[in-house]
Design an enzyme around this catalytic site. Structure first.
Site, mmCIF file in Angstrom:
data_model
loop_
_atom_site.group_PDB
_atom_site.id
_atom_site.type_symbol
_atom_site.label_atom_id
_atom_site.label_comp_id
_atom_site.label_asym_id
_atom_site.label_seq_id
_atom_site.Cartn_x
_atom_site.Cartn_y
_atom_site.Cartn_z
ATOM 1 N N THR A 1 35.524 29.209 -24.850
ATOM 2 C CA THR A 1 36.574 29.154 -23.452
ATOM 3 C C THR A 1 37.521 29.152 -23.775
ATOM 4 O OG1 THR A 1 33.949 29.278 -22.419
ATOM 5 C CG2 THR A 1 35.994 29.126 -21.191
ATOM 6 N N CYS B 1 25.906 32.038 -18.027
ATOM 7 C CA CYS B 1 27.727 32.555 -17.493
ATOM 8 C C CYS B 1 27.094 33.495 -16.331
ATOM 9 C CB CYS B 1 28.555 32.135 -17.918
ATOM 10 S SG CYS B 1 28.415 33.791 -19.221
#
Ligand SMILES: Cc1ncc(COP(=O)(O)O)c(CN[C@@H](CS)C(=O)O)c1O
Length: 394
Positions: free
Chosen positions: A73, A328
């Site tokens: 990320t 997620c």
């Protein structure tokens, strides 16, 4: 009750060999590698070995950079925000970024943020197989395009995207190219000498390394401004004290995973195909994507009339760990975004189950999962108020 882990696209278990290698850096070898005294100096050779493992595994030229980050990320944010600050802010006539519509949220959400700040973004749709063609990407190029960002393999479907073709198109058109290779390393061959990639991102916990450590490959000449400023670590290109134990773990884990590519594409693929063949026999099921263009460990399957969460609960009660899609997004009860992106009807998009194997998955585990999965489907359909076998409906 057995415990069977089939959510390896979400995260993987630490390779036992890697755990042993990391241990000393939680004990006597605790120096800060930027320190000039013996405690700092003595850890540097181990760091150099770990970085060498990664350069070798990715066949990355020595002249290029591999920056250590906290996760993929951060790596994805570094690329996209770096291109925005270095190129788009300074030259708004080149403010267009192309990405596939099924990138990971760490790409999609960052691009939406940049869009709010003046970037023009084109999200290219996938076809009914969940595949995005090089032609579709190329058709989106304009004279304002500065970056193409296209993942190497999709985390939900396993579909492998045409990285070599798109990288070549980008190079010929003078456009920067980024690929999120999180789901590719250890599953398909990644060769940074053979493929003209400017930026490649990865995350250790996807290939049996520790969570909370990742990397960003940057081709020489494509350098970007820092996302994190501060100390002189990584040559001043990514500030923050180096997580020595985790870098060493990531380096060995990448070497191990790339070293097992053959096993992943033979033994593991055979187990995946055995599981897929068996559960595809259940009536009214739909597997996304063709096997030849999918990573060897992944199945995304929909079972009409069975909510994904209900199936997960039945599997979990039998000790089997799977997911309805990326971790997620698992808290959301929204339809699986990839199933929606491939044009699946909303009812089917809520029934997706992702099963992702690893090199530690065994044949006995797959046989157990097949037995549980088929019985769970029968049970859940028998109590479904909306489902009747289509072949029984006149
Ligand atoms: C293609 C891709 N790109 C980026 C990430 C993020 O990795 P981090 O190290 O967590 O930052 C992931 C992680 N996908 C997990 C968790 S959402 C999944 O269940 O699919 C990924 O698959």
């Amino acid at each position: 009750m057995k415990r069977v882990y089939l959510d390896n696209n979400a995260t993987t278990k630490l390779d036992p060999i890697v755990k042993v290698k990391m241990q000393p850096f939680f004990e006597e070898l605790y120096g800060n590698p930027n320190s000039l005294h013996q405690y700092g100096i003595e850890v540097r050779p181990y760091l150099n070995e770990a970085m060498g493992n990664m350069y070798d595994a990715l066949n990355a030229p020595d002249a290029d950079d591999i920056l250590i980050t906290s996760c993929a990320t951060e790596s994805n944010n570094t690329v996209l925000k770096g291109v925005f600050f270095k190129h788009i802010l300074k030259n708004p006539t080149k403010n267009h970024i192309i990405a596939s519509a099924v990138e990971h949220p760490s790409v999609l959400e960052t691009l939406h943020f940049l869009e709010e700040n003046g970037a023009e973004i084109t999200f290219v749709d996938v076809d009914a197989y969940g595949y995005v063609s090089a032609e579709r990407i190329a058709a989106a190029i304009t004279d304002k395009t500065i970056l193409i960002s296209m993942m190497w393999a999709n985390n939900e479907t396993g579909m492998i995207f045409p990285v070599a073709e798109v990288a070549q198109i980008a190079k010929e058109r003078g456009i920067l190219f980024h690929t999120d290779a999180v789901q590719a390393i250890g599953k398909v061959k990644v060769d940074l000498t053979a493929t003209p990639i400017d930026y490649l991102t990865f995350s250790a916990h996807k290939f049996h390394g520790p969570k909370g450590i990742g990397g960003l490959y940057v081709k020489k000449g494509s350098e970007l401004p820092n996302l994190l400023h501060g100390g002189e670590q990584m040559g001043g290109k990514r500030a923050g004290t180096l997580n020595v134990a985790y870098i060493i773990g990531m380096g060995l884990a990448m070497k191990q995973s790339v070293g097992h590519l053959e096993k992943m594409n033979s033994d593991v693929r055979s187990l995946r195909d055995r599981l897929e063949d068996a559960i595809s026999q259940i009536p009214d099921t739909f597997v996304v994507g063709d096997r030849e263009r999918r990573t060897p460990n992944t199945i995304l399957i929909s079972l009409r009339g069975i909510e994904g969460e209900s199936m997960l609960w039945d599997l979990n009660r039998a000790g089997i760990a799977a997911s309805t899609g990326s971790a997620c997004a698992s808290e959301s009860l929204e339809a699986n975004p990839v199933m929606s992106a491939i044009g699946q009807d909303p009812e089917l998009a809520h029934t997706a189950i992702r099963l992702s194997l690893s090199r530690f998955t065994t044949a006995d585990e797959i046989d157990y999962v097949i037995d549980v999965f088929v019985k769970a489907a029968e049970r859940l359909r028998s109590i479904s108020s909306t489902y009747a076998y289509t072949n029984e409906v006149g």
